[in-house]
Design an enzyme around this catalytic site. Structure first.
Site, PDB file in Angstrom:
ATOM      1  N   SER A 136      26.896 -57.705  64.916  1.00 16.74           N
ATOM      2  CA  SER A 136      25.645 -56.931  64.995  1.00 16.74           C
ATOM      3  C   SER A 136      25.761 -55.824  66.027  1.00 16.74           C
ATOM      4  CB  SER A 136      24.497 -57.865  65.398  1.00 16.74           C
ATOM      5  OG  SER A 136      23.327 -57.122  65.659  1.00 16.74           O
ATOM      6  N   TYR A 149      20.799 -63.967  71.705  1.00 18.01           N
ATOM      7  CA  TYR A 149      21.208 -63.461  70.382  1.00 18.01           C
ATOM      8  C   TYR A 149      22.261 -62.371  70.558  1.00 18.01           C
ATOM      9  CZ  TYR A 149      21.416 -61.260  65.864  1.00 18.01           C
ATOM     10  OH  TYR A 149      21.894 -60.732  64.688  1.00 18.01           O
TER      11      TYR A 149
HETATM   12  P1  NDP Z   1      18.558 -64.378  56.584  1.00 20.20           P
HETATM   13  O1  NDP Z   1      17.639 -65.166  57.462  1.00 20.20           O
HETATM   14  O2  NDP Z   1      17.968 -63.677  55.409  1.00 20.20           O
HETATM   15  O3  NDP Z   1      19.777 -65.304  56.113  1.00 20.20           O
HETATM   16  C1  NDP Z   1      20.410 -66.156  57.020  1.00 20.20           C
HETATM   17  C2  NDP Z   1      21.340 -67.082  56.273  1.00 20.20           C
HETATM   18  O4  NDP Z   1      22.016 -67.911  57.250  1.00 20.20           O
HETATM   19  C3  NDP Z   1      20.599 -67.996  55.329  1.00 20.20           C
HETATM   20  O5  NDP Z   1      21.318 -68.099  54.133  1.00 20.20           O
HETATM   21  C4  NDP Z   1      20.594 -69.330  56.059  1.00 20.20           C
HETATM   22  O6  NDP Z   1      20.655 -70.413  55.140  1.00 20.20           O
HETATM   23  C5  NDP Z   1      21.917 -69.276  56.832  1.00 20.20           C
HETATM   24  N1  NDP Z   1      21.879 -70.188  57.961  1.00 20.20           N
HETATM   25  C6  NDP Z   1      21.182 -70.073  59.116  1.00 20.20           C
HETATM   26  N2  NDP Z   1      21.331 -71.170  59.882  1.00 20.20           N
HETATM   27  C7  NDP Z   1      22.145 -72.010  59.172  1.00 20.20           C
HETATM   28  C8  NDP Z   1      22.652 -73.312  59.412  1.00 20.20           C
HETATM   29  N3  NDP Z   1      22.358 -73.993  60.540  1.00 20.20           N
HETATM   30  N4  NDP Z   1      23.453 -73.872  58.480  1.00 20.20           N
HETATM   31  C9  NDP Z   1      23.757 -73.196  57.338  1.00 20.20           C
HETATM   32  N5  NDP Z   1      23.304 -71.964  57.058  1.00 20.20           N
HETATM   33  C10 NDP Z   1      22.500 -71.380  57.963  1.00 20.20           C
HETATM   34  O7  NDP Z   1      19.250 -63.328  57.572  1.00 20.20           O
HETATM   35  P2  NDP Z   1      20.338 -62.175  57.333  1.00 20.20           P
HETATM   36  O8  NDP Z   1      20.844 -62.181  55.953  1.00 20.20           O
HETATM   37  O9  NDP Z   1      19.772 -60.929  57.868  1.00 20.20           O
HETATM   38  O10 NDP Z   1      21.457 -62.659  58.364  1.00 20.20           O
HETATM   39  C11 NDP Z   1      22.796 -62.886  58.006  1.00 20.20           C
HETATM   40  C12 NDP Z   1      23.681 -62.532  59.205  1.00 20.20           C
HETATM   41  O11 NDP Z   1      23.541 -61.144  59.480  1.00 20.20           O
HETATM   42  C13 NDP Z   1      23.334 -63.257  60.506  1.00 20.20           C
HETATM   43  O12 NDP Z   1      24.527 -63.667  61.131  1.00 20.20           O
HETATM   44  C14 NDP Z   1      22.635 -62.194  61.334  1.00 20.20           C
HETATM   45  O13 NDP Z   1      22.823 -62.395  62.720  1.00 20.20           O
HETATM   46  C15 NDP Z   1      23.383 -60.958  60.868  1.00 20.20           C
HETATM   47  N6  NDP Z   1      22.697 -59.701  61.083  1.00 20.20           N
HETATM   48  C16 NDP Z   1      21.447 -59.496  60.565  1.00 20.20           C
HETATM   49  C17 NDP Z   1      20.808 -58.300  60.799  1.00 20.20           C
HETATM   50  C18 NDP Z   1      19.431 -58.027  60.318  1.00 20.20           C
HETATM   51  O14 NDP Z   1      18.785 -57.081  60.839  1.00 20.20           O
HETATM   52  N7  NDP Z   1      18.915 -58.767  59.357  1.00 20.20           N
HETATM   53  C19 NDP Z   1      21.469 -57.218  61.527  1.00 20.20           C
HETATM   54  C20 NDP Z   1      22.774 -57.553  62.040  1.00 20.20           C
HETATM   55  C21 NDP Z   1      23.359 -58.745  61.800  1.00 20.20           C
HETATM   56  P3  NDP Z   1      19.701 -71.702  55.172  1.00 20.20           P
HETATM   57  O15 NDP Z   1      18.465 -71.352  55.943  1.00 20.20           O
HETATM   58  O16 NDP Z   1      19.460 -72.027  53.730  1.00 20.20           O
HETATM   59  O17 NDP Z   1      20.529 -72.728  55.856  1.00 20.20           O
HETATM   60  C1  8X3 Z   2      20.061 -57.707  64.445  1.00 24.12           C
HETATM   61  C2  8X3 Z   2      20.193 -56.227  64.520  1.00 24.12           C
HETATM   62  O1  8X3 Z   2      19.078 -54.120  65.356  1.00 24.12           O
HETATM   63  O2  8X3 Z   2      17.628 -55.940  64.634  1.00 24.12           O
HETATM   64  O3  8X3 Z   2      21.341 -58.247  64.483  1.00 24.12           O
HETATM   65  O4  8X3 Z   2      18.879 -56.146  66.697  1.00 24.12           O
HETATM   66  S1  8X3 Z   2      18.864 -55.563  65.358  1.00 24.12           S
END
Ligand code: NDP
Ligand code: 8X3
Length: 251
Positions: A136, A149
Site C-alpha cells: 500500500s 496499518y
Molecule cells: P476487502 O475488505 O474488500 O477484501 C479483503 C479480503 O481479505 C477479503 O476477501 C477477506 O476475506 C480477506 N481477509 C481478511 N482477513 C482475512 C483472514 N483473517 N483470513 C482470510 N482472509 C481474510 O479489501 P481490499 O480488497 O481493498 O483489500 C485487499 C488488500 O488490498 C489488503 O491487503 C489491503 O490492505 C490492500 N489495499 C487496499 C487498499 C484499498 O484502498 N482498498 C489500498 C491499498 C492496499 P474474508 O473476510 O472472507 O475472510
Molecule cells: C490503503 C490505502 O490510501 O486508503 O491501503 O491509506 S489508503
C-alpha cells in the site's frame, strides 16, 4: 494446461476482481477467504474447473496447512501467489487505538502472509513462478491514524522486495503493488460504519478492485525475462500531504 494462481482474500474487493481477471486471461485460480458462500458464488460464476475454493482464516496456521494438504493434484502446481488478504482496523491516533485491532492487523497482514509465502516458496521455485503482493501507499507515506496499518504495509512492501533479492537466480518473479484508495469493503471493515466508509470515498473517484486486478493481470502475463519490482498507483484525486508543524502558541 493453464497456469495456476493462489489468490488470498478472494471473497471481496481486489482479490475477487483478480480471480475474475485471471480466469478471463486463461488461469485457473485457488480462491481463499473465510466466507464460504462468497467462494461458492465465484465457483458458480466462473466454473469449478477454473476456481478451487479454499475456505480458511489465514491467521490459523493449522487450518492453512489442512487447506494446502487438501489441494487436488490438478491445483497443486502453483505458478503465482497473490498475497492480497489483509485489512485495516481503525483510524484512531496510536494513543487511542485498540490493541486488539493492532494485533489483528499484525496477525493478518504480516504473520499470515509470511507463513503462507514460506510454505509455497518451494513450489514457486520449482515452477519458476511469481509472487505479487498487495502492499500500500500507506507503507510509503505517513498519515495520521495510519500507525499499525501503515507499519504492516511497509512490512509487506519491504518483505516483497526482500523476497526478490533472496530469489535471485531462481527465475521467480516478485512484484510489490502499492495502491492508494481503492473502493472495496476495506473502509467498511476499517471504520465499522457504512456512513463513515461512504464519507471517505465521497468525491474522490477512487480506484476500483478491477483497476488493481488489471494491473495484476498485466504483470502476470509479462514474458519470463521481465520483472516489475514495485508499482504504486493512486486515484488522480489522491496525492501526498506535506509535513505539519505544531505551533507552541496554538497548543
Ligand atoms: P476487502 O475488505 O474488500 O477484501 C479483503 C479480503 O481479505 C477479503 O476477501 C477477506 O476475506 C480477506 N481477509 C481478511 N482477513 C482475512 C483472514 N483473517 N483470513 C482470510 N482472509 C481474510 O479489501 P481490499 O480488497 O481493498 O483489500 C485487499 C488488500 O488490498 C489488503 O491487503 C489491503 O490492505 C490492500 N489495499 C487496499 C487498499 C484499498 O484502498 N482498498 C489500498 C491499498 C492496499 P474474508 O473476510 O472472507 O475472510
Ligand atoms: C490503503 C490505502 O490510501 O486508503 O491501503 O491509506 S489508503
Amino acid at each position: 494446461m493453464s497456469k495456476i494462481a493462489f489468490v488470498t482474500g478472494a471473497t471481496a474487493g481486489i482479490g475477487r476482481a483478480t480471480v475474475r481477471r485471471l480466469v478471463k486471461d486463461g488461469w485457473r485460480c485457488i480462491a481463499t477467504g473465510r466466507r464460504q458462500e462468497r467462494l461458492d458464488a465465484l465457483v458458480a460464476e466462473l466454473g469449478a474447473d477454473k476456481v478451487l475454493p479454499l475456505c480458511f482464516d489465514v491467521r490459523d496456521t493449522p487450518a492453512m496447512d489442512a487447506a494446502l494438504a487438501s489441494l487436488p493434484a490438478a491445483f497443486r502446481d502453483i505458478d503465482l501467489l497473490v498475497n492480497n488478504a489483509g485489512l485495516a482496523r481503525g483510524l484512531s491516533a496510536a494513543q487511542n487505538a485498540s490493541l486488539d485491532d493492532w494485533q489483528t492487523m499484525i496477525d493478518t497482514n504480516i504473520t499470515a502472509m509470511v507463513v503462507l509465502t514460506r510454505k509455497l516458496l518451494p513450489t514457486l521455485i520449482e515452477r519458476k513462478g511469481a509472487i505479487i503482493a498487495i502492499g500500500s501507499v500507506a507503507g510509503n507515506y505517513i498519515y495520521p491514524g495510519g500507525n499499525v496499518y501503515a507499519g504492516s504495509k511497509a512490512f509487506v512492501n519491504h518483505f516483497t522486495l526482500a523476497l526478490r533479492a533472496d530469489l535471485h537466480g531462481t527465475g521467480v518473479r516478485v512484484t510489490s503493488i502499492e495502491p492508494g484508495m481503492v473502493e472495496t469493503e476495506f473502509t467498511l471493515v476499517r471504520t465499522g460504519s457504512q456512513e463513515a466508509s461512504d464519507n471517505l470515498y465521497r468525491g474522490v473517484n477512487p480506484m476500483t478492485g478491477e483497476d488493481i486486478a488489471d494491473t495484476i493481470g498485466w504483470i502476470a502475463a509479462l514474458p519470463p525475462h521481465l520483472n516489475i519490482n514495485r508499482i504504486e498507483l493512486m486515484p488522480v484525486n489522491q496525492d501526498f500531504a506535506g509535513f505539519r508543524v505544531a505551533r507552541n502558541d496554538e497548543q
